[in-house]
Design a protein around this motif. Structure first.
Motif, PDB file in Angstrom:
ATOM      1  N   GLU A 171       6.863 103.239 167.582  1.00 20.95           N
ATOM      2  CA  GLU A 171       7.093 104.038 168.790  1.00 20.95           C
ATOM      3  C   GLU A 171       5.784 104.629 169.307  1.00 20.95           C
ATOM      4  O   GLU A 171       5.705 105.804 169.662  1.00 20.95           O
ATOM      5  N   CYS A 172       4.764 103.777 169.345  1.00 20.99           N
ATOM      6  CA  CYS A 172       3.450 104.173 169.863  1.00 20.99           C
ATOM      7  C   CYS A 172       3.424 104.012 171.383  1.00 20.99           C
ATOM      8  O   CYS A 172       4.260 103.320 171.968  1.00 20.99           O
ATOM      9  N   ASN A 173       2.436 104.623 172.000  1.00 23.83           N
ATOM     10  CA  ASN A 173       2.204 104.474 173.429  1.00 23.83           C
ATOM     11  C   ASN A 173       1.817 103.016 173.701  1.00 23.83           C
ATOM     12  O   ASN A 173       0.795 102.537 173.198  1.00 23.83           O
ATOM     13  N   ASP A 191      -1.995 110.148 165.733  1.00 21.06           N
ATOM     14  CA  ASP A 191      -1.914 111.100 166.844  1.00 21.06           C
ATOM     15  C   ASP A 191      -2.411 110.471 168.141  1.00 21.06           C
ATOM     16  O   ASP A 191      -1.794 110.627 169.196  1.00 21.06           O
ATOM     17  N   ALA A 192      -3.527 109.757 168.077  1.00 23.27           N
ATOM     18  CA  ALA A 192      -4.111 109.156 169.280  1.00 23.27           C
ATOM     19  C   ALA A 192      -3.189 108.102 169.886  1.00 23.27           C
ATOM     20  O   ALA A 192      -3.090 107.990 171.109  1.00 23.27           O
ATOM     21  N   GLU A 214      -0.054 108.173 169.701  1.00 24.10           N
ATOM     22  CA  GLU A 214       1.192 108.871 170.028  1.00 24.10           C
ATOM     23  C   GLU A 214       2.386 108.270 169.293  1.00 24.10           C
ATOM     24  O   GLU A 214       3.481 108.139 169.847  1.00 24.10           O
ATOM     25  N   SER A 215       2.172 107.931 168.035  1.00 25.10           N
ATOM     26  CA  SER A 215       3.250 107.387 167.214  1.00 25.10           C
ATOM     27  C   SER A 215       4.263 108.486 166.915  1.00 25.10           C
ATOM     28  O   SER A 215       3.904 109.545 166.414  1.00 25.10           O
ATOM     29  N   SER A 216       5.537 108.218 167.217  1.00 26.33           N
ATOM     30  CA  SER A 216       6.562 109.220 166.911  1.00 26.33           C
ATOM     31  C   SER A 216       7.238 108.942 165.572  1.00 26.33           C
ATOM     32  O   SER A 216       7.946 109.800 165.052  1.00 26.33           O
ATOM     33  N   LYS A 220      -1.678 102.314 175.309  1.00 27.06           N
ATOM     34  CA  LYS A 220      -2.790 102.554 174.389  1.00 27.06           C
ATOM     35  C   LYS A 220      -2.906 101.435 173.360  1.00 27.06           C
ATOM     36  O   LYS A 220      -4.009 101.069 172.957  1.00 27.06           O
ATOM     37  N   THR A 263     -11.065 105.171 169.351  1.00 27.52           N
ATOM     38  CA  THR A 263     -10.226 105.941 168.435  1.00 27.52           C
ATOM     39  C   THR A 263     -10.577 105.642 166.981  1.00 27.52           C
ATOM     40  O   THR A 263     -10.669 106.556 166.153  1.00 27.52           O
TER      41      THR A 263
END
Length: 126
Positions: A14-16, A98-99, A101-103, A19, A29
């Protein structure tokens, strides 16, 4: 130190999506993650795939950081291996998660070089 190296294998979901397919963002990153963890960067190589996805490696004096991204699945496979005791691979993994945006993220740390593998339990990335 009771091990020669620390090897972290991380699964990021579930990453962006944008990105995950942005080679400049991923390269920057990973270099940032290496430096924040206390590593000395030696070589940086990243390659984009068509129609999407990126594979890359940051070679550090202490070993390496790698990624294989799968934007079509919102997934990244991360590998951070450090030798010695001056670099903290956990800092690198957290920065990358974090970079991107992994949920949903999990990792396992494997001590290397000192006998039978005694992997630590799977942990959630916080």
């Amino acid at each position: 130190m009771d091990v020669l190296g620390r090897h972290i294998i991380a699964e990021l979901w579930e990453c962006n999506l944008e990105k995950l397919n942005n080679i400049d963002f991923i390269r920057d990153t990973f270099v940032e993650a290496a430096v924040l963890a206390g590593a000395e960067v030696r070589e940086v190589v990243f390659h984009p795939f068509a129609p999407y996805g990126i594979s890359g490696v940051v070679i550090i004096s202490e070993s390496h950081l790698t990624i294989h991204s799968f934007p079509e699945h919102g997934y990244a496979s991360i590998d951070v291996y450090t030798c010695g005791d001056k670099v903290d691979p956990n800092i690198a993994v957290k920065h990358i998660a974090d970079a991107l945006e992994s949920s949903v993220g999990q990792f396992r740390e494997i001590p290397r070089g000192m006998g039978p593998v005694n992997a630590k339990p799977i942990q959630k990335i916080k």
